[in-house]
Design an enzyme around this catalytic site. Structure first.
Site, PDB file in Angstrom:
ATOM      1  CG  ASP A  26       1.365   8.391   4.106  1.00  0.00           C
ATOM      2  OD1 ASP A  26       0.601   8.767   3.006  1.00  0.00           O
ATOM      3  OD2 ASP A  26       2.161   7.599   4.203  1.00  0.00           O
ATOM      4  CD  GLU A  74       1.851   3.437   5.383  1.00  0.00           C
ATOM      5  OE1 GLU A  74       2.578   4.278   5.800  1.00  0.00           O
ATOM      6  OE2 GLU A  74       2.112   2.019   5.417  1.00  0.00           O
ATOM      7  CE  LYS A 131       1.906   6.779   0.898  1.00  0.00           C
ATOM      8  NZ  LYS A 131       2.533   6.029   2.034  1.00  0.00           N
ATOM      9  CE  LYS A 134       6.342   1.415   5.735  1.00  0.00           C
ATOM     10  NZ  LYS A 134       5.222   0.121   5.743  1.00  0.00           N
ATOM     11  CB  VAL A 159       5.175  12.035   8.503  1.00  0.00           C
ATOM     12  CG1 VAL A 159       5.285  13.331   8.972  1.00  0.00           C
ATOM     13  CG2 VAL A 159       3.767  11.614   8.689  1.00  0.00           C
ATOM     14  CB  THR A 160       8.554   9.030   9.031  1.00  0.00           C
ATOM     15  OG1 THR A 160       8.850   7.883   8.331  1.00  0.00           O
ATOM     16  CG2 THR A 160       7.675   9.144   9.777  1.00  0.00           C
ATOM     17  CB  CYS A 164       5.692   7.336   3.580  1.00  0.00           C
ATOM     18  SG  CYS A 164       5.328   5.784   4.153  1.00  0.00           S
ATOM     19  CD  GLN A 204      26.379   9.087  -4.222  1.00  0.00           C
ATOM     20  OE1 GLN A 204      26.872   8.322  -5.220  1.00  0.00           O
ATOM     21  NE2 GLN A 204      25.616   8.353  -3.289  1.00  0.00           N
TER      22      GLN A 204
HETATM   23  N1  TIU Z   1       3.787   7.278   6.355  1.00  0.00           N
HETATM   24  C1  TIU Z   1       4.903   6.310   6.905  1.00  0.00           C
HETATM   25  O1  TIU Z   1       6.177   6.900   6.909  1.00  0.00           O
HETATM   26  N2  TIU Z   1       4.531   5.226   7.158  1.00  0.00           N
HETATM   27  C2  TIU Z   1       5.449   4.666   8.300  1.00  0.00           C
HETATM   28  O2  TIU Z   1       5.064   3.672   8.918  1.00  0.00           O
HETATM   29  N3  TIU Z   1       6.336   5.304   8.759  1.00  0.00           N
HETATM   30  C3  TIU Z   1       7.195   4.957   9.894  1.00  0.00           C
HETATM   31  O3  TIU Z   1       8.076   5.761  10.120  1.00  0.00           O
HETATM   32  N4  TIU Z   1       6.700   3.877  10.575  1.00  0.00           N
END
Ligand code: TIU
Length: 222
Positions: A26, A74, A131, A134, A159-160, A164, A204
């Site tokens: 993303d 996304e 996609k 997430k 990210v992030t 995701c 872990q």
């Molecule tokens: N790709 C992704 O992480 N989508 C989000 O909406 N991330 C946020 O941190 N909002």
């Protein structure tokens, strides 16, 4: 099979580059550039830009070494029929998924903001996974694409970190993939979530995977 050792926590991990894929999550204009979805949610998008240069270096090395590179985006269909209301209802009503933004309708496939940033643009032939969720495995062809190439290990960037990237690593872990997350190749709007998200992955005994960094991955790839 020629394996190479990647320095990582909780321990080094041996990878076969022929069975390793880079998954770039993303890296879209809507998340990284001002005026996109990330900013409409109230976030400082400049925090994400730290990951761009390390991702670019890793991408270039992966391409030179012939690793499979997969990109994800996304986003949703223009009629929002694949977007759950529970997801659409986030943020101010004028700035939600599907609303008009400075880069077109927010997180809608085909709009400018939905596209990948120029610095990390996919090369010809690299699969792009659209996609709706997430996680990169939910309602996508990713697992089949990886299986057809006998991929065993994923280097997950993007990210992030805690949204995701984390969801994708958890999905991959349940499907039997070994995941390596280079810490500087992912980023969050919340520095503390980035830190703790990475700690969760490697805690872990590496409950979800391995945490490394771009320098150690580049050194291993050669
Ligand atoms: N790709 C992704 O992480 N989508 C989000 O909406 N991330 C946020 O941190 N909002």
């Amino acid at each position: 099979m020629t394996t190479t050792l990647v320095g990582a926590e909780p321990e080094p991990i041996a990878i076969d580059p022929a069975r390793t894929a880079v998954v770039m999550i993303d890296m879209q204009r809507d998340f990284l550039e001002p005026g996109g979805f990330g900013e409409t949610l109230g976030n400082d998008v400049s925090l994400l830009n730290a990951a761009v240069a390390p991702c670019r270096a890793l991408l270039q090395s992966a391409r030179r070494q012939g690793l499979l590179v997969v990109h994800t985006r996304e986003g949703h269909r223009a009629d929002l029929s694949d977007a759950p209301p529970a997801k659409v209802e986030r943020g101010a009503p004028s700035l939600r998924i599907g609303a008009p933004g400075p880069m077109g309708r927010i997180l809608i496939r085909g709009e400018a903001g939905h596209d990948i940033i120029p610095a990390l643009y996919p090369a010809a032939g690299e699969p792009i996974i659209d996609k709706p969720g997430k996680g990169a495995f939910y309602a996508t062809e990713l697992h089949a694409i990886l299986q057809h190439r006998a991929i065993a290990t994923l280097i997950v960037c993007g990210v992030t970190t805690e949204v995701c990237v984390h969801t994708t690593v958890r999905e991959a872990n349940d499907r039997g993939y070994r995941c390596i997350v280079p810490s500087d190749c992912c980023a969050s709007y919340f520095p503390e979530f980035h830190e703790v998200g990475l700690r969760m992955i490697k805690a872990q005994g590496g409950i979800f995977g391995w945490v490394s960094d771009s320098a150690r991955v580049l050194a291993a790839l050669g």
